[in-house]
Write a protein that holds these residues in place. Structure first.
Motif, mmCIF file in Angstrom:
data_model
loop_
_atom_site.group_PDB
_atom_site.id
_atom_site.type_symbol
_atom_site.label_atom_id
_atom_site.label_comp_id
_atom_site.label_asym_id
_atom_site.label_seq_id
_atom_site.Cartn_x
_atom_site.Cartn_y
_atom_site.Cartn_z
ATOM 1 N N GLY A 33 0.851 -1.170 0.000
ATOM 2 C CA GLY A 33 0.000 0.000 0.000
ATOM 3 C C GLY A 33 0.892 1.226 0.000
ATOM 4 N N MET A 34 0.300 2.386 0.094
ATOM 5 C CA MET A 34 1.076 3.617 0.118
ATOM 6 C C MET A 34 0.517 4.526 1.205
ATOM 7 N N SER A 35 1.400 5.315 1.810
ATOM 8 C CA SER A 35 1.012 6.289 2.818
ATOM 9 C C SER A 35 1.690 7.613 2.469
ATOM 10 N N GLU A 36 0.979 8.697 2.626
ATOM 11 C CA GLU A 36 1.508 10.022 2.288
ATOM 12 C C GLU A 36 2.353 10.556 3.444
ATOM 13 N N VAL A 37 3.631 10.867 3.171
ATOM 14 C CA VAL A 37 4.534 11.453 4.166
ATOM 15 C C VAL A 37 5.353 12.534 3.475
ATOM 16 N N ASP A 38 5.275 13.742 3.973
ATOM 17 C CA ASP A 38 6.083 14.854 3.469
ATOM 18 C C ASP A 38 5.956 15.002 1.951
ATOM 19 N N GLY A 39 4.749 14.823 1.436
ATOM 20 C CA GLY A 39 4.522 15.003 0.005
ATOM 21 C C GLY A 39 4.972 13.843 -0.861
ATOM 22 N N HIS A 40 5.349 12.714 -0.263
ATOM 23 C CA HIS A 40 5.784 11.530 -1.002
ATOM 24 C C HIS A 40 4.878 10.354 -0.659
ATOM 25 N N ARG A 41 4.687 9.471 -1.626
ATOM 26 C CA ARG A 41 3.928 8.245 -1.392
ATOM 27 C C ARG A 41 4.917 7.175 -0.926
ATOM 28 N N VAL A 42 4.840 6.849 0.359
ATOM 29 C CA VAL A 42 5.755 5.919 1.011
ATOM 30 C C VAL A 42 5.157 4.504 0.955
ATOM 31 N N PRO A 43 5.943 3.515 0.504
ATOM 32 C CA PRO A 43 5.419 2.150 0.452
ATOM 33 C C PRO A 43 5.212 1.552 1.841
ATOM 34 N N VAL A 44 4.069 0.870 2.005
ATOM 35 C CA VAL A 44 3.720 0.223 3.264
ATOM 36 C C VAL A 44 3.256 -1.189 2.929
ATOM 37 N N PRO A 45 3.739 -2.219 3.610
ATOM 38 C CA PRO A 45 4.721 -2.142 4.699
ATOM 39 C C PRO A 45 6.136 -1.930 4.158
ATOM 40 N N HIS A 46 7.014 -1.495 5.043
ATOM 41 C CA HIS A 46 8.431 -1.409 4.721
ATOM 42 C C HIS A 46 9.223 -1.606 6.010
ATOM 43 N N ASN A 50 10.020 -6.393 -1.634
ATOM 44 C CA ASN A 50 9.970 -5.879 -0.263
ATOM 45 C C ASN A 50 10.498 -4.444 -0.251
ATOM 46 N N ALA A 51 9.770 -3.541 0.391
ATOM 47 C CA ALA A 51 10.172 -2.140 0.455
ATOM 48 C C ALA A 51 11.132 -1.917 1.616
ATOM 49 N N LEU A 52 12.203 -1.171 1.351
ATOM 50 C CA LEU A 52 13.220 -0.851 2.350
ATOM 51 C C LEU A 52 13.375 0.659 2.438
ATOM 52 N N GLU A 53 13.564 1.153 3.651
ATOM 53 C CA GLU A 53 13.869 2.566 3.874
ATOM 54 C C GLU A 53 15.183 2.644 4.640
ATOM 55 N N PHE A 54 16.032 3.555 4.219
ATOM 56 C CA PHE A 54 17.246 3.870 4.952
ATOM 57 C C PHE A 54 17.187 5.360 5.248
ATOM 58 N N LYS A 55 17.571 5.730 6.477
ATOM 59 C CA LYS A 55 17.510 7.140 6.844
ATOM 60 C C LYS A 55 18.635 7.491 7.796
ATOM 61 N N ALA A 56 18.911 8.793 7.875
ATOM 62 C CA ALA A 56 19.923 9.320 8.789
ATOM 63 C C ALA A 56 19.386 10.630 9.355
ATOM 64 N N PHE A 57 19.243 10.697 10.669
ATOM 65 C CA PHE A 57 18.742 11.898 11.330
ATOM 66 C C PHE A 57 19.874 12.895 11.535
ATOM 67 N N ALA A 58 19.559 14.175 11.379
ATOM 68 C CA ALA A 58 20.532 15.223 11.670
ATOM 69 C C ALA A 58 20.901 15.182 13.145
ATOM 70 N N ASP A 59 19.903 14.883 14.008
ATOM 71 C CA ASP A 59 20.096 14.786 15.453
ATOM 72 C C ASP A 59 19.433 13.490 15.912
ATOM 73 N N GLU A 60 20.236 12.489 16.238
ATOM 74 C CA GLU A 60 19.694 11.181 16.613
ATOM 75 C C GLU A 60 18.802 11.235 17.854
ATOM 76 N N GLU A 61 18.920 12.277 18.655
ATOM 77 C CA GLU A 61 18.062 12.443 19.830
ATOM 78 C C GLU A 61 16.605 12.679 19.418
ATOM 79 N N GLN A 62 16.389 13.034 18.151
ATOM 80 C CA GLN A 62 15.055 13.377 17.676
ATOM 81 C C GLN A 62 14.327 12.199 17.017
ATOM 82 N N VAL A 63 14.915 11.008 17.017
ATOM 83 C CA VAL A 63 14.306 9.863 16.343
ATOM 84 C C VAL A 63 12.884 9.614 16.820
ATOM 85 N N PHE A 64 12.634 9.707 18.113
ATOM 86 C CA PHE A 64 11.306 9.431 18.651
ATOM 87 C C PHE A 64 10.621 10.694 19.190
ATOM 88 N N ALA A 65 11.178 11.860 18.882
ATOM 89 C CA ALA A 65 10.594 13.115 19.378
ATOM 90 C C ALA A 65 9.216 13.328 18.760
#
Length: 134
Positions: free
Chosen positions: A55-68, A118-133
């Protein structure tokens, strides 16, 4: 973390996860392969008749594949992987880009699919303290 995902071709999984992503292969049999996903166990299981429901979910103006599923990386590792994927000719679902710039959740992200879909996402936070903020 331990994650098991279905694949329809172990050879293609081996070329993608071992060759393209550069993951170390662990134990294996004729119907599964363990991979070292940056210290986490990822297991590709041969399931010939199964297909990933997408499926797809809208995030920040992009259609993100779900599940991933995906992995949080350091920024330099994220950019090195993005270049490795480009060099290998991998087609992105969402090209690497900076999401939420200037906000607490600022992060680099990219989405792609393995050979089994299978959908994969890779990401890198500018501030890792904000991952769950929030």
């Amino acid at each position: 973390m331990h994650l098991a995902i279905p694949v329809d071709d172990l050879g293609a999984a081996r070329r993608f996860y071992g060759g393209v992503l550069g993951l170390d292969e662990g134990r294996c049999s004729d119907h599964w392969i363990d991979w070292n996903l940056h210290g986490h166990q990822l297991v590709t299981h041969l399931v010939a008749s199964e297909s990933a429901v997408q499926g797809m979910s809208e995030v920040d103006g992009h259609r993100v594949p779900v599940p991933h599923f995906g992995l949080l990386l350091q920024s330099e590792d994220f950019h090195a992987l993005a270049e490795r994927l480009r060099t290998a000719g991998v087609e992105f679902v969402i090209d690497p880009y900076l999401r939420f710039p200037g906000r607490p959740a600022e992060q680099w992200t990219m989405f792609l699919r393995d050979p089994a879909g299978n959908a994969l996402e890779f990401k890198a936070f500018a501030d890792e303290e904000q991952v769950f903020a929030r």
